[in-house]
Design a protein around this motif. Structure first.
Motif, mmCIF file in Angstrom:
data_model
loop_
_atom_site.group_PDB
_atom_site.id
_atom_site.type_symbol
_atom_site.label_atom_id
_atom_site.label_comp_id
_atom_site.label_asym_id
_atom_site.label_seq_id
_atom_site.Cartn_x
_atom_site.Cartn_y
_atom_site.Cartn_z
ATOM 1 N N VAL B 57 3.795 -13.708 7.901
ATOM 2 C CA VAL B 57 4.965 -13.243 7.151
ATOM 3 C C VAL B 57 4.563 -12.072 6.254
ATOM 4 N N PHE B 58 3.461 -12.242 5.517
ATOM 5 C CA PHE B 58 3.028 -11.178 4.609
ATOM 6 C C PHE B 58 2.691 -9.904 5.377
ATOM 7 N N ASN B 59 1.935 -10.068 6.466
ATOM 8 C CA ASN B 59 1.532 -8.877 7.218
ATOM 9 C C ASN B 59 2.730 -8.143 7.804
ATOM 10 N N LYS B 60 3.713 -8.908 8.257
ATOM 11 C CA LYS B 60 4.900 -8.263 8.804
ATOM 12 C C LYS B 60 5.717 -7.574 7.708
ATOM 13 N N ALA B 61 5.624 -8.122 6.497
ATOM 14 C CA ALA B 61 6.404 -7.554 5.396
ATOM 15 C C ALA B 61 5.833 -6.214 4.930
ATOM 16 N N VAL B 62 4.518 -6.014 5.125
ATOM 17 C CA VAL B 62 3.869 -4.815 4.562
ATOM 18 C C VAL B 62 4.540 -3.506 4.999
ATOM 19 N N PRO B 63 4.656 -3.248 6.314
ATOM 20 C CA PRO B 63 5.288 -1.975 6.682
ATOM 21 C C PRO B 63 6.750 -1.904 6.239
ATOM 22 N N LEU B 64 7.407 -3.076 6.172
ATOM 23 C CA LEU B 64 8.812 -3.092 5.747
ATOM 24 C C LEU B 64 8.945 -2.713 4.275
ATOM 25 N N ILE B 65 7.956 -3.112 3.472
ATOM 26 C CA ILE B 65 7.987 -2.713 2.061
ATOM 27 C C ILE B 65 7.917 -1.194 1.966
ATOM 28 N N PHE B 66 7.021 -0.604 2.767
ATOM 29 C CA PHE B 66 6.894 0.861 2.710
ATOM 30 C C PHE B 66 8.173 1.556 3.165
ATOM 31 N N THR B 67 8.714 1.149 4.293
ATOM 32 C CA THR B 67 9.906 1.865 4.775
ATOM 33 C C THR B 67 11.114 1.545 3.893
ATOM 34 N N GLY B 68 11.196 0.308 3.413
ATOM 35 C CA GLY B 68 12.295 -0.045 2.504
ATOM 36 C C GLY B 68 12.233 0.784 1.236
ATOM 37 N N LEU B 69 11.022 0.946 0.720
ATOM 38 C CA LEU B 69 10.808 1.749 -0.486
ATOM 39 C C LEU B 69 11.174 3.212 -0.218
ATOM 40 N N ALA B 70 10.731 3.690 0.951
ATOM 41 C CA ALA B 70 10.999 5.080 1.316
ATOM 42 C C ALA B 70 12.505 5.337 1.289
ATOM 43 N N LEU B 71 13.274 4.397 1.841
ATOM 44 C CA LEU B 71 14.717 4.610 1.908
ATOM 45 C C LEU B 71 15.386 4.351 0.569
ATOM 46 N N ALA B 72 14.854 3.397 -0.199
ATOM 47 C CA ALA B 72 15.430 3.154 -1.529
ATOM 48 C C ALA B 72 15.368 4.432 -2.366
ATOM 49 N N VAL B 73 14.270 5.167 -2.244
ATOM 50 C CA VAL B 73 14.119 6.394 -3.036
ATOM 51 C C VAL B 73 15.154 7.446 -2.626
ATOM 52 N N VAL B 74 15.261 7.728 -1.345
ATOM 53 C CA VAL B 74 16.253 8.750 -0.951
ATOM 54 C C VAL B 74 17.673 8.283 -1.215
ATOM 55 N N PHE B 75 17.933 7.002 -0.974
ATOM 56 C CA PHE B 75 19.294 6.521 -1.225
ATOM 57 C C PHE B 75 19.647 6.673 -2.703
ATOM 58 N N GLN B 76 18.673 6.450 -3.561
ATOM 59 C CA GLN B 76 18.956 6.615 -4.991
ATOM 60 C C GLN B 76 19.304 8.054 -5.329
ATOM 61 N N SER B 77 18.806 8.997 -4.564
ATOM 62 C CA SER B 77 19.187 10.382 -4.827
ATOM 63 C C SER B 77 20.378 10.776 -3.956
ATOM 64 N N ASN B 78 21.037 9.788 -3.396
ATOM 65 C CA ASN B 78 22.272 9.985 -2.639
ATOM 66 C C ASN B 78 22.095 10.836 -1.389
ATOM 67 N N VAL B 79 20.902 10.717 -0.787
ATOM 68 C CA VAL B 79 20.682 11.380 0.494
ATOM 69 C C VAL B 79 20.566 10.265 1.533
ATOM 70 N N PHE B 80 21.417 10.302 2.552
ATOM 71 C CA PHE B 80 21.423 9.194 3.502
ATOM 72 C C PHE B 80 20.497 9.476 4.665
ATOM 73 N N SER B 81 19.222 9.425 4.366
ATOM 74 C CA SER B 81 18.216 9.674 5.384
ATOM 75 C C SER B 81 18.094 8.475 6.305
ATOM 76 N N MET B 82 18.024 8.754 7.604
ATOM 77 C CA MET B 82 17.776 7.705 8.589
ATOM 78 C C MET B 82 16.418 7.982 9.226
ATOM 79 N N GLY B 83 15.613 8.792 8.542
ATOM 80 C CA GLY B 83 14.454 9.382 9.206
ATOM 81 C C GLY B 83 13.137 8.666 9.014
ATOM 82 N N ALA B 84 13.143 7.480 8.418
ATOM 83 C CA ALA B 84 11.869 6.829 8.131
ATOM 84 C C ALA B 84 11.067 6.552 9.407
ATOM 85 N N GLU B 85 11.762 6.248 10.492
ATOM 86 C CA GLU B 85 11.062 5.921 11.734
ATOM 87 C C GLU B 85 10.196 7.097 12.209
#
Lengths: 517, 363
Positions: B57-85
């Motif tokens: 569970v933890f290992n699977k969560a690791v990359p999700l934390i990074f991509t989730g964080l990546a999108l949280a940052v752009v979403f907070q600046s109101n840019v709807f990036s779908m580009g994390a992949e």
């Protein structure tokens, strides 16, 4: 008198937590002009939206012609004989007057009503025009008619749909004094013919002039309903605000200083590239309030945005202490002790989804004393926000309160606190008291005058002529992008006189703006 | 009204969505399975049944934390990036190149270099849509989605044609990295790799950046009200580029951490939608960096539960996917929260109204 409409114990809470109505009673008699007054945020607009079926009340009942009703939407309300003239016109500007009036409800002819019956359309409208004395050319294109005429089109729209009860939401906000008089004449004609009118406003002079009865709302509750002839302005404003207010502004003897702002032959376009400012020249000195009068949309917005750097100019110079500031960035201009109170505080002047603190620190957060490298000194900023809130009497639970939950007046105080706190030498104030309650108007006016007395130059743009006249030392009138007159605000200057310039009927000889005297 | 007062309602709303999604999932299990209790208990309890399962569970969560964080940052600046992949692939690839082809560095220099290369690769690739948006107002949803293809397919081409390890056969991959470059595990019985701590560190850094720095204040202001930010003299276009670059860097870092922690080398198609799952994580977390950790762990828990359910019962793991999908549906439906909020606010207002009392009313 028969009771036409009764709203009983109306409550309304919005999903975002705003409580707009908490037990409102409204009783409107047939054939009267009923004024609904209250400060902004008192719940007038919400009440009317509920009446018109645009919002569902959380609780409470509406009785129309004696029976309980629950309108499903505007269409339903219109069918029952209600009509609403909104503050912002809802017209298709490329269509003609008659097309706008019948839109969605056109007389038809031919098989299955496939074709518009233009003959009947013109005939119907002409008969309305004759009956109510509303002067309008049915074939004029709406884009090219005046604001007063547009409003008449809106009124015709509701009459055409058979409305008997007409709601006017702040109808005079965009009108010149002459146009207001004409509107009042039309309203009297309507009432004489058994029509009923609900008149929403916060201008007490108009309430006294036109209404039969008055209902005062405050903080979402009905405070009082009374006959207009039994009351006076002072009593109404006391009921609205909860105390007596000073409607006059005290100004000190003027002490003029050096020229702070000078515009030389400034031209500018709007976002679509349409020229909105033509050859505007003016000079404002320290210790002076220069008012800009004019019907909205005659270049006021562009004038303010050119000076503050939000848009570029297409020609001319903007001099601030003899330095051309055209082409400087918005941030640079803000840092030159130029304050800007923008006309639209909901979108430009404040960030509603941020806290009060985040709104207040906009100018100071990157000053060295509030920073440690890239980090913000949160404690100092919080302290700063708290001090500002006390100094400018911003009433809220704490500096963490969301700006969006403040009333219009309190929010404007936040904007003004931020702008005034930097001790500006030039204040650009655009509609500083629009939609603000009387108590807040008073304190905002006092603040502006105080700064003038201390030697700041003030450019005041307002659609409220009374505001311009009570605050300004000199008044410039914008008409169609040109500064058609610069008048000294002496005691013999009348609203009518300015009104003539605002309508473009009169134009002053091109005078040379005094540079240094 | 204090903005914290109704925060708990948001939390209740999300919790309600989760319960609702799981309940619907169970109803489906009841209908399709001959051993529904076995399936449900494997699904819910399986991830906790052994230390190994929990570590997955933890290992699977690791990359999700990074991509989730990546999108949280752009979403907070109101840019709807779908580009994390795409950014994850590009960042992972540049990091992998540094790992495989820079010889002779001591580990304590080499590892930071690898991470920096990944950050830079993701940031550069992420900057493109930001630049297009601020220069020509190109819609970021379209540009990021399209650039995903560019990122995914070009890295795939490179690893298949230029950097392929001859021994890799059907699945293209680079040569295996040196063992000492790989992220170590906490212990053999609980094999969570150290990437989890890099992820937590990133969360702390991003939280501080967003809420305690000048950049964060400007970034959030641009996101909340661009007109206001511009009026305040903030250079909004520049900030949008910063925001997408930070987001790209985080996604790239997520890519290389996944490679160093799990795969041991750059493998073609190693991500399998981590970037898109990040959108769901950011949505669940309401763009809050700390909540991203919880959301990612929960999401990983659902995935692992699904796998265990498939292994131990007659229900396939797609059912876990159904639950994930339902979850997204419920969480994105704002109505759920608004319903709870409205009710609470209503109670509040009614208690006020009775306290205030009614004023007299003249007919």
């Amino acid at each position: 008198m028969t009771v036409l409409l009764e709203m009983r114990n109306i409550h309304k809470t919005y999903p975002n937590g705003t409580i707009a109505n908490r037990g409102v009673h409204l009783e409107v008699h047939e054939g009267e002009i009923h004024a609904l007054v209250g400060e902004n945020g008192a719940g007038k607009s919400t009440l009317m939206k509920i009446l018109f079926g645009l919002e569902a009340p959380t609780s409470g009942e509406v009785y129309y012609k004696g029976s309980p009703v629950h309108f499903q939407g505007p269409r339903d309300a219109i069918k029952h004989g209600l009509g609403m003239v909104h503050q912002h016109f809802m017209l298709a500007s490329s269509l003609t007057v008659s097309e706008n009036i019948v839109l969605g409800d056109e007389p038809r002819k031919g098989p299955f009503g496939l074709f518009r019956d233009r003959g009947k359309e013109i005939q119907d409208i002409q008969s309305l025009v004759d009956r109510f004395g509303l002067k309008l050319d049915p074939n004029a294109v709406v884009e090219y008619i005046s604001v007063g005429q547009k409003q008449r089109v809106e009124i015709m729209k509701v009459l055409y749909r058979g409305a008997k009860l007409i709601i006017l939401d702040e109808p005079t906000a965009v009108l010149t004094p002459q146009e207001t008089d004409e509107l009042f004449d039309s309203l009297k004609t309507l009432v004489a013919q058994k029509y009923t009118i609900i008149f929403i406003t916060h201008k007490l002079r108009e309430v006294m002039e036109i209404s039969n009865r008055i209902t005062v709302l405050k903080a979402g509750q009905t405070i009082h309903t009374m006959l207009t002839k039994d009351t006076n302005k002072e009593e109404i404003s006391r009921l609205m605000v909860g105390r007596d207010v000073l409607l006059r502004v005290e100004k000190k003897e003027q002490v003029l200083k050096e020229t702070v702002l000078e515009l030389r032959d400034v031209h500018a376009n709007d976002a679509k590239g349409f020229p909105m400012l033509k050859d505007v020249s003016l000079a404002i000195r320290g210790g002076e309030i220069f008012g800009i009068a004019g019907v909205e949309g005659n270049g006021q917005r562009e004038l303010v945005e050119v000076i503050t750097g939000l848009i570029g100019a297409t020609g001319g110079q903007v001099l601030y202490f003899n330095e051309n500031i055209l082409g400087k960035s918005i941030g640079q201009i803000r840092n030159m002790k130029i304050a800007h109170i923008p006309e639209d505080r909901q979108t430009t002047g404040a960030c509603l989804t941020s806290t009060i603190e985040e709104n207040l620190i906009l100018d100071v957060y990157d000053h060295p004393e509030f920073r440690f490298g890239p980090f913000l000194r949160k404690k100092k900023l919080k302290e700063f926000a708290k001090v500002m809130m006390t100094t400018f009497d911003v009433r809220a639970a704490s500096e963490e309160t969301l700006a969006g939950s403040l009333s219009g007046g309190n929010l404007q105080k936040v904007v003004i606190a931020r702008e005034i706190a930097k001790n500006p030498k030039l204040i650009i104030a655009s509609q500083p008291t629009r939609g603000v309650d009387i108590g807040a108007i008073e304190s905002i006016h006092r603040e502006i005058v105080k700064r003038r007395d201390q030697g700041a130059a003030v450019l005041l743009v307002s659609a409220e002529l009374s505001e311009i006249m009570s605050l300004s030392d000199r008044i410039g009138v914008l008409y169609n992008g040109e500064l058609v007159a610069i008048l000294n605000n002496t005691d013999d200057l009348t609203e009518q006189e300015i009104g003539y310039y605002m309508l473009g009927i009169k134009k002053a000889e091109k005078e040379v703006v005094p540079r240094e005297s | 009204m204090n903005h914290k007062r109704f925060l708990y309602l948001d939390v209740i709303g999300i919790a309600a969505s989760i319960v609702l999604a799981v309940v619907v999932g169970f109803i489906i299990i009841m209908m399709v399975s001959d051993e529904p209790l076995q399936a449900i208990s494997s699904f819910l309890l399986g991830p906790f049944s052994t230390p190994f399962n929990l570590s997955t569970v933890f290992n699977k969560a690791v990359p999700l934390i990074f991509t989730g964080l990546a999108l949280a940052v752009v979403f907070q600046s109101n840019v709807f990036s779908m580009g994390a992949e795409g950014q994850l692939y590009v960042g992972g690839f540049t990091g992998a190149l540094a790992a495989a082809y820079i010889p002779g560095l001591p580990v304590w220099i080499h590892l930071p270099v690898i991470l920096l290369c990944a950050l830079a690769g993701g940031a550069m690739f992420g900057a493109i849509p930001g630049f297009l948006k601020s220069k020509w107002n190109a819609n970021e949803i379209v540009t990021t989605l399209m650039l995903n293809y560019v990122g995914i397919i070009s890295t795939s081409y490179l690893v298949n044609n230029w950097f392929k390890d001859p021994g890799s056969g059907g699945f293209a991959r680079m040569q295996y990295f040196e063992k000492n470059l790989l992220l170590r595990k906490i212990s053999d019985s609980f094999p969570v790799h150290y990437g989890f701590f890099i992820a937590l560190l990133s969360v702390v850094v991003i939280s501080v950046m967003l809420y305690k720095t000048r950049l964060g204040y400007e970034l959030r202001l641009v996101g909340k009200n661009e007109a206001f930010a511009r009026y305040g003299g903030i250079k909004t276009k520049r900030l949008i580029i910063y925001s997408v670059m930070i987001s790209g860097a985080l996604a790239g870092l997520g890519g290389i951490v996944e490679i160093l922690g799990v795969h041991g080398t750059y493998k073609d198609n190693f991500s399998a939608n981590l970037g898109f799952d990040g959108i769901i994580i950011a949505l669940l977390a309401r763009n809050n960096p700390v909540a991203v950790v919880i959301a990612a762990l929960f999401y990983a828990y659902l995935q692992v539960g699904g796998q265990i359910m498939q292994a131990e019962s007659d229900v396939s793991r797609e059912l876990a996917v159904i639950i994930q999908v339902l979850l997204v549906l419920f969480v994105s439906a704002q109505a759920v929260f608004n319903y709870f909020k409205q009710r609470a606010v209503l109670k509040h207002s009614q208690s006020h109204a009775t306290k205030g009392g009614k004023k007299d009313h003249v007919a």
